[in-house]
Design a protein around this motif. Structure first.
Motif, PDB file in Angstrom:
ATOM      1  N   MET A  34      -3.028 -68.915   5.434  1.00  0.00           N
ATOM      2  CA  MET A  34      -3.363 -67.583   4.923  1.00  0.00           C
ATOM      3  C   MET A  34      -4.731 -67.584   4.263  1.00  0.00           C
ATOM      4  SD  MET A  34       0.180 -66.353   3.109  1.00  0.00           S
ATOM      5  CE  MET A  34       1.747 -66.356   3.965  1.00  0.00           C
ATOM      6  N   SER A  35      -5.365 -66.415   4.249  1.00  0.00           N
ATOM      7  CA  SER A  35      -6.555 -66.240   3.432  1.00  0.00           C
ATOM      8  C   SER A  35      -6.127 -66.087   1.976  1.00  0.00           C
ATOM      9  CB  SER A  35      -7.322 -64.995   3.880  1.00  0.00           C
ATOM     10  OG  SER A  35      -6.566 -63.832   3.574  1.00  0.00           O
ATOM     11  N   GLU A  79      -4.477 -62.698   1.546  1.00  0.00           N
ATOM     12  CA  GLU A  79      -3.139 -62.672   2.141  1.00  0.00           C
ATOM     13  C   GLU A  79      -2.148 -63.461   1.284  1.00  0.00           C
ATOM     14  OE1 GLU A  79      -4.385 -62.413   6.889  1.00  0.00           O
ATOM     15  OE2 GLU A  79      -4.125 -64.359   5.896  1.00  0.00           O
ATOM     16  N   HIS A  94       1.115 -61.887  -0.300  1.00  0.00           N
ATOM     17  CA  HIS A  94       2.410 -62.367   0.193  1.00  0.00           C
ATOM     18  C   HIS A  94       3.232 -62.995  -0.926  1.00  0.00           C
ATOM     19  CE1 HIS A  94       5.270 -63.785   3.196  1.00  0.00           C
ATOM     20  NE2 HIS A  94       5.271 -64.962   2.578  1.00  0.00           N
TER      21      HIS A  94
END
Length: 427
Positions: free
Chosen positions: A265-266, A269, A273
Protein backbone atom coordinates in the motif's frame (compact mmCIF):
# COMPACT_ATOMS: atom_id res chain seq x y z
CA UNK A 1 -11.65 12.28 19.77
CA UNK A 2 -12.18 14.51 16.72
CA UNK A 3 -14.56 13.59 13.93
CA UNK A 4 -12.58 13.64 10.71
CA UNK A 5 -11.39 11.31 7.99
CA UNK A 6 -8.23 11.39 5.90
CA UNK A 7 -8.89 12.86 2.47
CA UNK A 8 -6.49 12.75 -0.46
CA UNK A 9 -5.70 16.45 0.16
CA UNK A 10 -4.75 15.64 3.75
CA UNK A 11 -2.42 12.87 2.67
CA UNK A 12 -0.65 15.03 0.10
CA UNK A 13 -0.08 17.84 2.62
CA UNK A 14 3.45 18.05 4.09
CA UNK A 15 4.04 16.42 7.47
CA UNK A 16 6.42 18.76 9.32
CA UNK A 17 6.09 19.05 13.09
CA UNK A 18 8.75 21.72 13.49
CA UNK A 19 7.24 23.93 10.83
CA UNK A 20 3.71 23.42 12.17
CA UNK A 21 4.93 24.45 15.62
CA UNK A 22 6.55 27.59 14.16
CA UNK A 23 3.31 28.52 12.38
CA UNK A 24 1.33 28.23 15.61
CA UNK A 25 3.90 30.31 17.49
CA UNK A 26 3.68 33.01 14.83
CA UNK A 27 -0.11 33.06 15.17
CA UNK A 28 0.00 33.21 18.98
CA UNK A 29 2.48 36.09 19.21
CA UNK A 30 2.24 38.88 20.25
CA UNK A 31 -0.89 37.84 22.12
CA UNK A 32 -2.84 34.59 22.10
CA UNK A 33 -5.53 35.77 24.50
CA UNK A 34 -7.53 38.97 24.33
CA UNK A 35 -8.85 39.89 27.74
CA UNK A 36 -12.45 40.93 27.35
CA UNK A 37 -15.41 41.19 29.72
CA UNK A 38 -16.49 37.65 30.45
CA UNK A 39 -20.01 36.54 29.82
CA UNK A 40 -21.98 36.66 33.05
CA UNK A 41 -22.48 33.06 34.09
CA UNK A 42 -24.06 31.38 37.05
CA UNK A 43 -21.20 29.83 39.07
CA UNK A 44 -23.46 27.74 41.32
CA UNK A 45 -23.42 24.10 40.29
CA UNK A 46 -25.29 21.02 41.42
CA UNK A 47 -23.46 17.76 40.83
CA UNK A 48 -24.13 14.10 41.35
CA UNK A 49 -21.39 11.91 42.75
CA UNK A 50 -20.94 8.17 42.34
CA UNK A 51 -18.24 6.11 44.12
CA UNK A 52 -15.98 4.14 41.81
CA UNK A 53 -16.06 0.44 42.59
CA UNK A 54 -12.68 -1.29 42.14
CA UNK A 55 -12.46 -4.88 40.99
CA UNK A 56 -11.78 -7.39 43.78
CA UNK A 57 -8.09 -7.58 44.67
CA UNK A 58 -7.14 -4.28 43.02
CA UNK A 59 -7.62 -0.55 43.52
CA UNK A 60 -8.70 -0.09 39.89
CA UNK A 61 -12.10 -0.41 38.27
CA UNK A 62 -12.72 -2.90 35.49
CA UNK A 63 -12.47 -0.16 32.85
CA UNK A 64 -9.23 1.19 34.31
CA UNK A 65 -7.67 -2.25 34.62
CA UNK A 66 -8.67 -3.21 31.09
CA UNK A 67 -7.20 -0.03 29.63
CA UNK A 68 -4.02 -0.50 31.64
CA UNK A 69 -3.55 -4.06 30.43
CA UNK A 70 -4.33 -3.35 26.78
CA UNK A 71 -2.76 0.04 26.11
CA UNK A 72 -0.36 1.09 28.88
CA UNK A 73 2.40 -1.49 28.81
CA UNK A 74 4.78 -1.62 30.65
CA UNK A 75 3.00 0.50 33.29
CA UNK A 76 2.05 -1.48 36.40
CA UNK A 77 -1.13 -1.11 38.44
CA UNK A 78 0.92 0.04 41.43
CA UNK A 79 2.01 3.08 39.43
CA UNK A 80 -1.59 4.20 38.82
CA UNK A 81 -3.73 6.32 41.14
CA UNK A 82 -7.50 6.12 40.75
CA UNK A 83 -10.19 8.62 41.60
CA UNK A 84 -12.60 7.61 44.31
CA UNK A 85 -15.67 9.30 42.78
CA UNK A 86 -17.12 10.13 39.41
CA UNK A 87 -19.19 13.31 39.22
CA UNK A 88 -21.57 14.70 36.63
CA UNK A 89 -22.82 18.26 36.28
CA UNK A 90 -23.97 20.79 33.70
CA UNK A 91 -21.58 23.66 33.09
CA UNK A 92 -22.49 27.33 32.72
CA UNK A 93 -22.82 26.89 28.95
CA UNK A 94 -25.48 24.22 29.45
CA UNK A 95 -23.23 21.31 28.44
CA UNK A 96 -23.22 18.03 30.42
CA UNK A 97 -19.83 17.08 31.87
CA UNK A 98 -18.23 14.19 33.70
CA UNK A 99 -15.24 14.55 36.02
CA UNK A 100 -13.40 12.71 38.77
CA UNK A 101 -12.03 13.49 42.23
CA UNK A 102 -10.65 11.81 45.32
CA UNK A 103 -12.30 12.13 48.69
CA UNK A 104 -8.86 12.72 50.25
CA UNK A 105 -8.02 15.45 47.73
CA UNK A 106 -9.16 18.90 46.65
CA UNK A 107 -12.75 17.89 45.97
CA UNK A 108 -15.33 18.27 43.21
CA UNK A 109 -14.82 22.01 42.74
CA UNK A 110 -11.61 21.41 40.79
CA UNK A 111 -13.17 19.68 37.74
CA UNK A 112 -15.95 22.27 37.74
CA UNK A 113 -13.57 25.26 37.91
CA UNK A 114 -11.31 23.67 35.29
CA UNK A 115 -14.25 23.43 32.89
CA UNK A 116 -15.29 27.03 33.59
CA UNK A 117 -11.72 28.15 32.92
CA UNK A 118 -11.74 26.33 29.59
CA UNK A 119 -14.97 28.09 28.61
CA UNK A 120 -13.59 31.48 29.67
CA UNK A 121 -10.39 31.06 27.65
CA UNK A 122 -12.27 29.80 24.62
CA UNK A 123 -14.19 33.06 24.79
CA UNK A 124 -10.91 34.98 24.79
CA UNK A 125 -10.00 33.28 21.50
CA UNK A 126 -13.28 34.32 19.94
CA UNK A 127 -14.09 36.23 16.75
CA UNK A 128 -12.97 39.83 16.40
CA UNK A 129 -9.62 39.29 18.12
CA UNK A 130 -6.15 39.97 16.71
CA UNK A 131 -5.62 36.21 16.70
CA UNK A 132 -8.67 35.86 14.48
CA UNK A 133 -7.20 38.41 12.06
CA UNK A 134 -3.85 36.59 11.93
CA UNK A 135 -5.58 33.27 11.27
CA UNK A 136 -7.60 34.83 8.43
CA UNK A 137 -4.36 36.05 6.83
CA UNK A 138 -2.67 32.63 6.99
CA UNK A 139 -1.45 31.55 3.56
CA UNK A 140 -2.52 28.25 1.92
CA UNK A 141 0.94 26.68 2.28
CA UNK A 142 0.89 27.17 6.06
CA UNK A 143 -2.63 25.79 6.26
CA UNK A 144 -1.43 22.78 4.29
CA UNK A 145 1.30 22.10 6.83
CA UNK A 146 -1.20 22.25 9.70
CA UNK A 147 -3.57 19.96 7.78
CA UNK A 148 -0.81 17.46 7.10
CA UNK A 149 0.67 17.49 10.60
CA UNK A 150 -2.09 18.07 13.12
CA UNK A 151 -5.22 16.13 13.98
CA UNK A 152 -7.28 19.34 14.26
CA UNK A 153 -6.65 21.30 11.08
CA UNK A 154 -8.04 24.72 11.94
CA UNK A 155 -5.72 26.89 14.08
CA UNK A 156 -8.52 28.02 16.38
CA UNK A 157 -9.41 24.38 17.07
CA UNK A 158 -5.77 23.50 17.73
CA UNK A 159 -5.53 26.28 20.33
CA UNK A 160 -8.87 25.29 21.88
CA UNK A 161 -7.74 21.67 22.22
CA UNK A 162 -4.50 22.88 23.82
CA UNK A 163 -6.44 24.86 26.40
CA UNK A 164 -8.59 21.84 27.15
CA UNK A 165 -5.54 19.60 27.55
CA UNK A 166 -4.09 22.05 30.10
CA UNK A 167 -7.33 21.72 32.03
CA UNK A 168 -7.18 17.93 31.85
CA UNK A 169 -3.64 18.00 33.22
CA UNK A 170 -4.68 20.13 36.18
CA UNK A 171 -7.79 18.13 37.05
CA UNK A 172 -6.03 14.80 36.59
CA UNK A 173 -2.98 15.69 38.72
CA UNK A 174 -5.34 16.94 41.44
CA UNK A 175 -5.92 13.25 42.18
CA UNK A 176 -2.38 13.34 43.63
CA UNK A 177 -2.75 16.54 45.65
CA UNK A 178 -2.56 14.73 49.00
CA UNK A 179 1.07 13.88 48.20
CA UNK A 180 2.07 17.52 47.67
CA UNK A 181 2.60 20.47 50.04
CA UNK A 182 -0.31 22.37 48.47
CA UNK A 183 -3.52 22.50 50.48
CA UNK A 184 -5.86 24.57 48.31
CA UNK A 185 -6.80 24.25 44.67
CA UNK A 186 -5.28 27.65 43.85
CA UNK A 187 -2.00 26.70 45.55
CA UNK A 188 -1.97 23.40 43.68
CA UNK A 189 -2.49 25.06 40.29
CA UNK A 190 0.29 27.58 40.95
CA UNK A 191 2.53 24.78 42.22
CA UNK A 192 2.00 22.78 39.03
CA UNK A 193 2.87 25.83 36.97
CA UNK A 194 5.96 26.75 39.01
CA UNK A 195 7.15 23.13 39.00
CA UNK A 196 6.81 22.82 35.21
CA UNK A 197 4.44 19.86 35.50
CA UNK A 198 2.39 21.14 32.56
CA UNK A 199 5.54 21.04 30.43
CA UNK A 200 6.29 17.53 31.67
CA UNK A 201 2.85 16.37 30.53
CA UNK A 202 3.31 18.01 27.12
CA UNK A 203 6.73 16.48 26.50
CA UNK A 204 6.68 13.16 28.39
CA UNK A 205 3.14 11.88 27.89
CA UNK A 206 1.64 10.90 24.58
CA UNK A 207 -1.66 12.55 23.71
CA UNK A 208 -3.96 9.55 23.77
CA UNK A 209 -2.66 8.50 27.19
CA UNK A 210 -3.75 11.79 28.71
CA UNK A 211 -7.18 11.84 27.10
CA UNK A 212 -8.02 8.18 27.74
CA UNK A 213 -6.80 7.97 31.32
CA UNK A 214 -8.50 11.28 32.15
CA UNK A 215 -11.83 9.93 30.90
CA UNK A 216 -11.41 6.91 33.18
CA UNK A 217 -10.40 8.80 36.33
CA UNK A 218 -6.86 7.45 36.58
CA UNK A 219 -3.34 8.88 36.42
CA UNK A 220 -0.18 6.78 35.79
CA UNK A 221 2.40 8.98 37.54
CA UNK A 222 3.80 9.77 40.96
CA UNK A 223 4.82 13.15 42.36
CA UNK A 224 7.84 13.83 44.57
CA UNK A 225 8.62 17.00 46.53
CA UNK A 226 11.90 18.87 46.09
CA UNK A 227 13.63 20.65 49.00
CA UNK A 228 12.40 24.01 47.68
CA UNK A 229 8.77 22.85 47.89
CA UNK A 230 8.18 22.34 44.18
CA UNK A 231 7.11 18.97 42.81
CA UNK A 232 8.42 16.72 40.05
CA UNK A 233 8.11 13.29 38.47
CA UNK A 234 10.51 10.78 40.06
CA UNK A 235 12.82 8.81 37.79
CA UNK A 236 10.61 5.69 37.74
CA UNK A 237 7.69 7.74 36.47
CA UNK A 238 9.81 9.25 33.70
CA UNK A 239 11.06 5.80 32.70
CA UNK A 240 7.53 4.39 32.54
CA UNK A 241 6.15 7.35 30.56
CA UNK A 242 8.95 7.03 28.00
CA UNK A 243 8.40 3.29 27.66
CA UNK A 244 4.65 3.74 27.09
CA UNK A 245 5.30 6.43 24.50
CA UNK A 246 7.88 4.28 22.72
CA UNK A 247 5.45 1.34 22.67
CA UNK A 248 2.75 3.48 21.05
CA UNK A 249 5.16 4.80 18.42
CA UNK A 250 6.36 1.24 17.77
CA UNK A 251 2.80 -0.02 17.31
CA UNK A 252 2.06 2.73 14.77
CA UNK A 253 5.25 2.01 12.83
CA UNK A 254 4.54 -1.74 12.76
CA UNK A 255 1.11 -1.12 11.23
CA UNK A 256 2.63 1.10 8.55
CA UNK A 257 5.47 -1.31 7.77
CA UNK A 258 3.06 -4.20 7.37
CA UNK A 259 0.80 -2.16 5.11
CA UNK A 260 3.47 -0.59 2.93
CA UNK A 261 6.24 -3.23 2.83
CA UNK A 262 4.22 -6.45 3.03
CA UNK A 263 0.88 -5.44 1.51
CA UNK A 264 2.19 -2.94 -1.03
CA UNK A 265 0.00 0.00 0.00
CA UNK A 266 0.93 3.64 -0.35
CA UNK A 267 1.12 5.73 2.81
CA UNK A 268 -2.28 7.25 2.08
CA UNK A 269 -3.86 3.88 1.40
CA UNK A 270 -2.34 2.45 4.58
CA UNK A 271 -3.67 5.26 6.76
CA UNK A 272 -7.12 4.99 5.19
CA UNK A 273 -7.25 1.17 5.39
CA UNK A 274 -5.86 0.89 8.93
CA UNK A 275 -7.66 3.93 10.27
CA UNK A 276 -9.02 2.07 13.30
CA UNK A 277 -5.63 0.54 14.16
CA UNK A 278 -3.86 3.87 13.92
CA UNK A 279 -6.72 5.94 15.32
CA UNK A 280 -6.44 9.73 15.02
CA UNK A 281 -3.45 10.34 17.25
CA UNK A 282 -1.31 7.34 16.34
CA UNK A 283 -1.66 8.43 12.72
CA UNK A 284 0.75 11.24 13.53
CA UNK A 285 3.23 8.81 15.07
CA UNK A 286 2.97 6.56 12.03
CA UNK A 287 4.26 9.40 9.85
CA UNK A 288 7.33 10.09 11.99
CA UNK A 289 10.69 9.40 10.37
CA UNK A 290 12.57 6.41 11.85
CA UNK A 291 14.32 7.48 15.05
CA UNK A 292 12.44 10.80 15.25
CA UNK A 293 10.88 11.61 18.60
CA UNK A 294 7.48 13.34 18.58
CA UNK A 295 7.61 16.86 20.00
CA UNK A 296 4.71 18.81 21.44
CA UNK A 297 3.90 21.62 19.01
CA UNK A 298 3.13 24.02 21.86
CA UNK A 299 6.26 23.24 23.87
CA UNK A 300 8.87 23.91 21.16
CA UNK A 301 10.60 27.31 21.36
CA UNK A 302 11.12 29.49 18.28
CA UNK A 303 12.76 32.82 17.47
CA UNK A 304 9.90 35.19 16.79
CA UNK A 305 10.67 38.89 16.35
CA UNK A 306 14.13 38.32 17.74
CA UNK A 307 12.98 36.59 20.93
CA UNK A 308 12.50 32.99 22.01
CA UNK A 309 8.81 32.22 22.12
CA UNK A 310 6.80 29.15 23.08
CA UNK A 311 3.03 28.78 23.14
CA UNK A 312 2.85 26.43 26.13
CA UNK A 313 3.92 28.89 28.88
CA UNK A 314 1.44 31.43 27.52
CA UNK A 315 -1.45 28.96 27.72
CA UNK A 316 -0.41 27.65 31.14
CA UNK A 317 0.12 31.10 32.62
CA UNK A 318 -3.26 32.37 31.50
CA UNK A 319 -5.01 29.15 32.47
CA UNK A 320 -3.66 29.23 36.03
CA UNK A 321 -4.46 32.94 36.42
CA UNK A 322 -8.08 32.48 35.39
CA UNK A 323 -8.48 29.22 37.32
CA UNK A 324 -7.30 30.78 40.60
CA UNK A 325 -10.01 33.42 40.25
CA UNK A 326 -12.81 31.09 39.17
CA UNK A 327 -12.17 28.43 41.82
CA UNK A 328 -13.21 31.01 44.40
CA UNK A 329 -16.41 31.78 42.50
CA UNK A 330 -17.61 28.23 41.83
CA UNK A 331 -20.07 26.87 44.37
CA UNK A 332 -20.66 23.14 44.21
CA UNK A 333 -23.46 21.33 46.02
CA UNK A 334 -24.45 17.69 45.83
CA UNK A 335 -27.75 16.78 44.24
CA UNK A 336 -30.11 14.89 46.55
CA UNK A 337 -30.09 11.17 45.99
CA UNK A 338 -32.93 9.99 43.80
CA UNK A 339 -35.05 6.89 44.37
CA UNK A 340 -33.32 3.58 43.73
CA UNK A 341 -34.11 2.26 40.28
CA UNK A 342 -35.96 -1.04 40.30
CA UNK A 343 -35.70 -4.04 38.02
CA UNK A 344 -39.43 -4.74 37.78
CA UNK A 345 -40.58 -1.32 36.52
CA UNK A 346 -41.20 -1.10 32.78
CA UNK A 347 -39.19 1.36 30.71
CA UNK A 348 -41.20 4.13 29.09
CA UNK A 349 -40.82 4.59 25.34
CA UNK A 350 -39.07 7.94 25.78
CA UNK A 351 -36.53 6.35 28.15
CA UNK A 352 -35.28 4.11 25.34
CA UNK A 353 -33.83 7.23 23.69
CA UNK A 354 -30.75 9.02 24.97
CA UNK A 355 -27.94 11.18 23.61
CA UNK A 356 -24.17 11.03 23.80
CA UNK A 357 -22.79 14.57 23.27
CA UNK A 358 -19.18 13.39 22.92
CA UNK A 359 -19.90 10.73 20.26
CA UNK A 360 -17.89 12.21 17.37
CA UNK A 361 -16.92 9.47 14.90
CA UNK A 362 -17.72 5.97 13.69
CA UNK A 363 -15.21 4.54 16.15
CA UNK A 364 -17.34 6.01 18.94
CA UNK A 365 -20.46 4.51 17.37
CA UNK A 366 -18.91 1.04 17.38
CA UNK A 367 -17.64 1.43 20.93
CA UNK A 368 -20.98 2.57 22.32
CA UNK A 369 -22.85 -0.16 20.47
CA UNK A 370 -20.38 -2.77 21.68
CA UNK A 371 -20.73 -1.71 25.33
CA UNK A 372 -24.52 -1.95 25.18
CA UNK A 373 -24.58 -5.25 23.31
CA UNK A 374 -22.07 -6.78 25.73
CA UNK A 375 -24.66 -6.11 28.46
CA UNK A 376 -27.35 -7.90 26.49
CA UNK A 377 -29.03 -4.63 25.48
CA UNK A 378 -30.40 -4.58 21.94
CA UNK A 379 -29.39 -1.43 20.06
CA UNK A 380 -32.11 -0.25 17.67
CA UNK A 381 -30.29 2.77 16.25
CA UNK A 382 -27.21 4.96 16.74
CA UNK A 383 -27.18 8.17 14.74
CA UNK A 384 -23.83 9.96 14.65
CA UNK A 385 -25.13 13.28 13.32
CA UNK A 386 -27.77 13.81 16.02
CA UNK A 387 -25.82 11.90 18.75
CA UNK A 388 -29.04 9.94 19.29
CA UNK A 389 -29.12 6.35 20.56
CA UNK A 390 -32.17 4.10 20.77
CA UNK A 391 -31.77 0.97 22.89
CA UNK A 392 -34.12 -1.63 24.33
CA UNK A 393 -33.54 -1.44 28.08
CA UNK A 394 -35.19 -4.05 30.24
CA UNK A 395 -35.71 -1.78 33.25
CA UNK A 396 -34.69 1.62 34.67
CA UNK A 397 -31.95 -0.15 36.66
CA UNK A 398 -30.66 -1.77 33.45
CA UNK A 399 -30.58 1.70 31.83
CA UNK A 400 -28.70 3.20 34.79
CA UNK A 401 -26.13 0.39 34.69
CA UNK A 402 -25.65 0.91 30.95
CA UNK A 403 -25.02 4.62 31.51
CA UNK A 404 -22.43 3.74 34.14
CA UNK A 405 -20.70 1.37 31.73
CA UNK A 406 -20.59 4.06 29.05
CA UNK A 407 -19.14 6.54 31.52
CA UNK A 408 -16.46 4.00 32.37
CA UNK A 409 -15.48 4.26 28.70
CA UNK A 410 -15.30 8.05 28.85
CA UNK A 411 -18.69 8.95 27.37
CA UNK A 412 -21.37 11.18 28.89
CA UNK A 413 -24.85 9.85 28.10
CA UNK A 414 -27.72 12.23 28.83
CA UNK A 415 -31.43 11.63 28.82
CA UNK A 416 -32.33 14.65 26.70
CA UNK A 417 -31.02 16.07 23.48
CA UNK A 418 -27.96 18.25 24.07
CA UNK A 419 -29.44 20.66 21.54
CA UNK A 420 -32.14 21.59 24.05
CA UNK A 421 -29.62 22.92 26.57
CA UNK A 422 -26.34 23.47 24.76
CA UNK A 423 -25.12 26.98 24.05
CA UNK A 424 -22.06 27.96 22.06
CA UNK A 425 -19.05 27.73 24.41
CA UNK A 426 -17.08 30.09 22.19
CA UNK A 427 -19.20 32.92 23.50
Amino acid sequence: MTARTDTPADLRAPYDRRRASRILSGLARPGLFTTRPRQPRDRAFVYTSTPLRPDPGTHLTYSQRLYLERFMRPCRAAEVTSATHRMTWTDSAGIPNTGFYRDDGLGPQVPIAVRETVLALWQELGPGTELDDRISALDPAARGVLAGTTTDHEPIDIFRVGIESAGRALAQHALLSAHTPYRTAAEFACGMRDSNIFAAVATRWFWELQASTYRRGMIPVRLAVRPDGTIHYPEQTLTTLRAMKDATIGDAHRVMRRATAEEGMSTGEAIAHYHDDLDLISRQYALLSPGERPSCLAAAAHRVDGENYSVLPVVVGRFVDVFTHLIAECEATTAPAGPEAADDIPVHAEDRVFYVPDMTCKHCVRTIGGVLESMGIEVADIDLDSKRVVAEFRSPRNRARAFEALRDGGYNPVGESPETTRTDPRG
